[in-house]
Design a protein around this motif. Structure first.
Motif: not given
Length: 159
Positions: A47-64
């Motif tokens: 992010t740039v200085p002063g930016q107050k939001v960001a996104g997070g990304f990932l993969k979730i796997q359920n082997k159950g």
């Protein structure tokens, strides 16, 4: 007298190539597994200085054999972390907070740009490329999973 600038051009070209390689590289967190649920390919962006939001990304796997739900997330790097979804409503892309994200039995869900994602709000400071952001994911059945999201250069996308 005319001076040659071949050495200078070579140094600038080399520096530009190196910078392009850094900016285009994508760093992912190592896979983390708790019970039947595993998390992989996690990342966020600088992010740039002063930016107050960001996104997070990932993969979730359920082997159950039982479905699960991601019900919340938290991080000391943000005042709040929400579960969000982006979706088309008519001709307009809208983002909204969701109560949970279903993770099907023997299946997976990907949190990615333009779809489900984590929304970091009220950032405590800039997300700096090369660092990691600690995140605690809370699942309805599998409990807490702690991951570290590598911070990629701004604009870096998963391919």
């Amino acid at each position: 007298m005319i001076k040659s600038n071949k050495g200078f051009v070579f140094k600038v070209t080399t520096a530009c190539i190196g910078l392009a390689m850094i900016l285009s590289s994508q760093v992912y967190a190592q896979a983390v597994k708790v019970d039947a649920v595993s998390v992989s390919d996690a990342y966020t962006r600088a992010t740039v200085p002063g930016q107050k939001v960001a996104g997070g990304f990932l993969k979730i796997q359920n082997k159950g054999n039982t479905p699960d739900q991601l019900i919340s997330a938290s991080s000391p790097s943000a005042g709040d972390v929400q579960l969000h979804e982006m979706a088309m409503e008519g001709n307009v892309m809208k983002m909204r907070q969701v109560k949970d994200i279903a993770v099907p039995a023997n299946g997976s869900v990907e949190l990615k740009p333009g779809g489900y994602h984590l929304m970091f709000l009220d950032l405590k400071g800039p997300f700096v490329a090369g660092e990691t952001i600690p995140v605690k994911l809370k699942f309805a059945k599998s409990g807490d999973v702690e991951v570290k999201l590598p911070v990629n250069a701004a604009g870096a996308m998963k391919h």
